[in-house]
Scaffold this motif. Sequence first.
Motif, PDB file in Angstrom:
ATOM      1  N   ARG A 213     -27.561 -80.316  76.985  1.00  0.00           N
ATOM      2  CA  ARG A 213     -26.963 -81.520  77.588  1.00  0.00           C
ATOM      3  C   ARG A 213     -25.588 -81.202  78.182  1.00  0.00           C
ATOM      4  O   ARG A 213     -25.267 -81.625  79.301  1.00  0.00           O
ATOM      5  CB  ARG A 213     -26.856 -82.623  76.541  1.00  0.00           C
ATOM      6  N   LEU A 214     -24.787 -80.425  77.463  1.00  0.00           N
ATOM      7  CA  LEU A 214     -23.464 -80.058  77.950  1.00  0.00           C
ATOM      8  C   LEU A 214     -23.544 -79.131  79.166  1.00  0.00           C
ATOM      9  O   LEU A 214     -22.606 -79.070  79.967  1.00  0.00           O
ATOM     10  CB  LEU A 214     -22.664 -79.371  76.841  1.00  0.00           C
ATOM     11  N   SER A 215     -24.676 -78.430  79.295  1.00  0.00           N
ATOM     12  CA  SER A 215     -24.865 -77.530  80.438  1.00  0.00           C
ATOM     13  C   SER A 215     -25.382 -78.265  81.672  1.00  0.00           C
ATOM     14  O   SER A 215     -25.622 -77.635  82.708  1.00  0.00           O
ATOM     15  CB  SER A 215     -25.844 -76.411  80.060  1.00  0.00           C
ATOM     16  N   GLY A 216     -25.575 -79.565  81.550  1.00  0.00           N
ATOM     17  CA  GLY A 216     -26.019 -80.354  82.695  1.00  0.00           C
ATOM     18  C   GLY A 216     -27.501 -80.629  82.757  1.00  0.00           C
ATOM     19  O   GLY A 216     -28.005 -81.163  83.750  1.00  0.00           O
ATOM     20  N   VAL A 217     -28.239 -80.273  81.704  1.00  0.00           N
ATOM     21  CA  VAL A 217     -29.679 -80.542  81.669  1.00  0.00           C
ATOM     22  C   VAL A 217     -29.922 -82.028  81.418  1.00  0.00           C
ATOM     23  O   VAL A 217     -29.314 -82.612  80.513  1.00  0.00           O
ATOM     24  CB  VAL A 217     -30.368 -79.708  80.567  1.00  0.00           C
ATOM     25  N   ASN A 218     -30.796 -82.618  82.210  1.00  0.00           N
ATOM     26  CA  ASN A 218     -31.185 -84.006  81.998  1.00  0.00           C
ATOM     27  C   ASN A 218     -32.234 -84.021  80.877  1.00  0.00           C
ATOM     28  O   ASN A 218     -33.422 -83.815  81.117  1.00  0.00           O
ATOM     29  CB  ASN A 218     -31.755 -84.614  83.275  1.00  0.00           C
ATOM     30  N   VAL A 219     -31.770 -84.231  79.664  1.00  0.00           N
ATOM     31  CA  VAL A 219     -32.636 -84.126  78.486  1.00  0.00           C
ATOM     32  C   VAL A 219     -33.753 -85.166  78.518  1.00  0.00           C
ATOM     33  O   VAL A 219     -34.906 -84.867  78.201  1.00  0.00           O
ATOM     34  CB  VAL A 219     -31.800 -84.264  77.193  1.00  0.00           C
ATOM     35  N   VAL A 220     -33.419 -86.382  78.921  1.00  0.00           N
ATOM     36  CA  VAL A 220     -34.427 -87.454  78.955  1.00  0.00           C
ATOM     37  C   VAL A 220     -35.535 -87.117  79.944  1.00  0.00           C
ATOM     38  O   VAL A 220     -36.725 -87.204  79.626  1.00  0.00           O
ATOM     39  CB  VAL A 220     -33.776 -88.805  79.313  1.00  0.00           C
ATOM     40  N   ALA A 221     -35.158 -86.693  81.156  1.00  0.00           N
ATOM     41  CA  ALA A 221     -36.149 -86.386  82.190  1.00  0.00           C
ATOM     42  C   ALA A 221     -37.010 -85.195  81.797  1.00  0.00           C
ATOM     43  O   ALA A 221     -38.241 -85.224  81.948  1.00  0.00           O
ATOM     44  CB  ALA A 221     -35.453 -86.118  83.518  1.00  0.00           C
ATOM     45  N   SER A 222     -36.397 -84.144  81.273  1.00  0.00           N
ATOM     46  CA  SER A 222     -37.142 -82.930  80.917  1.00  0.00           C
ATOM     47  C   SER A 222     -38.083 -83.174  79.739  1.00  0.00           C
ATOM     48  O   SER A 222     -39.222 -82.696  79.729  1.00  0.00           O
ATOM     49  CB  SER A 222     -36.174 -81.787  80.595  1.00  0.00           C
ATOM     50  N   THR A 223     -37.609 -83.917  78.738  1.00  0.00           N
ATOM     51  CA  THR A 223     -38.467 -84.243  77.593  1.00  0.00           C
ATOM     52  C   THR A 223     -39.638 -85.117  78.025  1.00  0.00           C
ATOM     53  O   THR A 223     -40.778 -84.916  77.581  1.00  0.00           O
ATOM     54  CB  THR A 223     -37.653 -84.962  76.497  1.00  0.00           C
ATOM     55  N   THR A 224     -39.363 -86.066  78.907  1.00  0.00           N
ATOM     56  CA  THR A 224     -40.427 -86.937  79.415  1.00  0.00           C
ATOM     57  C   THR A 224     -41.464 -86.135  80.190  1.00  0.00           C
ATOM     58  O   THR A 224     -42.672 -86.373  80.064  1.00  0.00           O
ATOM     59  CB  THR A 224     -39.832 -88.045  80.310  1.00  0.00           C
ATOM     60  N   LYS A 225     -41.022 -85.162  80.972  1.00  0.00           N
ATOM     61  CA  LYS A 225     -41.961 -84.312  81.714  1.00  0.00           C
ATOM     62  C   LYS A 225     -42.884 -83.557  80.758  1.00  0.00           C
ATOM     63  O   LYS A 225     -44.078 -83.421  81.024  1.00  0.00           O
ATOM     64  CB  LYS A 225     -41.192 -83.329  82.597  1.00  0.00           C
ATOM     65  N   ALA A 226     -42.317 -83.074  79.653  1.00  0.00           N
ATOM     66  CA  ALA A 226     -43.134 -82.357  78.671  1.00  0.00           C
ATOM     67  C   ALA A 226     -44.211 -83.278  78.090  1.00  0.00           C
ATOM     68  O   ALA A 226     -45.381 -82.882  77.950  1.00  0.00           O
ATOM     69  CB  ALA A 226     -42.250 -81.806  77.556  1.00  0.00           C
ATOM     70  N   TYR A 227     -43.833 -84.508  77.759  1.00  0.00           N
ATOM     71  CA  TYR A 227     -44.815 -85.451  77.220  1.00  0.00           C
ATOM     72  C   TYR A 227     -45.835 -85.881  78.270  1.00  0.00           C
ATOM     73  O   TYR A 227     -47.002 -86.146  77.941  1.00  0.00           O
ATOM     74  CB  TYR A 227     -44.096 -86.673  76.637  1.00  0.00           C
ATOM     75  N   VAL A 228     -45.425 -85.954  79.535  1.00  0.00           N
ATOM     76  CA  VAL A 228     -46.369 -86.291  80.606  1.00  0.00           C
ATOM     77  C   VAL A 228     -47.405 -85.182  80.767  1.00  0.00           C
ATOM     78  O   VAL A 228     -48.600 -85.449  80.950  1.00  0.00           O
ATOM     79  CB  VAL A 228     -45.618 -86.552  81.928  1.00  0.00           C
ATOM     80  N   VAL A 229     -46.961 -83.930  80.696  1.00  0.00           N
ATOM     81  CA  VAL A 229     -47.904 -82.811  80.749  1.00  0.00           C
ATOM     82  C   VAL A 229     -48.906 -82.916  79.602  1.00  0.00           C
ATOM     83  O   VAL A 229     -50.114 -82.705  79.789  1.00  0.00           O
ATOM     84  CB  VAL A 229     -47.151 -81.462  80.681  1.00  0.00           C
TER      85      VAL A 229
END
Length: 348
Positions: A213-229
Amino acid sequence: MENKAKQNPFKRLLAIRGMGQVITVTCGLIILCIVFGVLNPIFFSGQNVANLLRQIAPILLIGIGQSYVLITGNIDLSIGSVVGMSCMISATLMTKGINPWIAVGITFICCILVGVLNGQLVAKCKLPPFIATLGTMTIARGIAQIVNNNYNTDSIGDGAQAFRDFFYYGKFLGVYNTIWIAVVLWILFNFLLSKTRTGRHIYAIGSNVEAARLSGVNVVASTTKAYVVSSICACVVGLIICATSGMGTMDAGNMYEMYAVAASVIGGVSTLGGQGILLGTVIGASIWGVLQNGLQFAGAPVAIRNIVIGIIVVISVLLDVVVRSGKPRRKKEKSSSEAKSKNVGVKA
């Protein structure tokens, strides 16, 4: 330096994150195949190999979805219920006269919505993934039961033969379409995970979510993508089950959560997050399929097969926990000894 790297291709292979575990379980898979082949030569017959690959394909698909989620440091307990929901929604729509491919499109939308909901509940609402996906597991199973008034569907009919051929009975270049679907999706999702920024973000979240998160990763979007897959893979498996039986069954996907976790962790995907590759998931799913198939030929009852696979899963996770928890301790001990030696040098 370059010549040295070229002379050590095996070391370069082992340097790939998670490859060591993949090589280990591949050796185990080869041993299993040899043992079952010796016990019963029919195991290596062309027909059995074809059926075995077609049996492995759905497990590989849900294993891919679960691997994505596990790498983020989460888990998806709803994956089996989404399989059942996919099977029932698609079959119900087809029995109501809806074009099979339109039914497939609607089914995909419904399953993707479950994945989005999972991602939002876990990443945005901060619910523990076990609780969040336990809830959506129950909701998805309820939807599977309610879409046809708590009944399994009738036959989807001859009008859906093209659908059944595409997902199960058809062949391309002598190989069943089910296997091709699994191969194509594996290539797609493996590329996404290993070669794109989305994949790097998924690994980063699993390694250290706060640092990501501190590195600029959108945690919500990336986690959601994993669950969508995960939901997409479960949806495809539900369509395969529907095509196989020619009808919708409300209990489709039961125990598939276990199969998905088994394929992932046996293949080296860490339940602690941040580690694992989809090549390992292929081997994990293959071990599951070979065990089921081989033990069946050996005359072992279903209960024994489940016990064996359960034991293997527990051992795989235990080894992962031991190895992962031991690394920081070794690093800490090493740094402490170095600090002590420095202090001694200063005093001297």
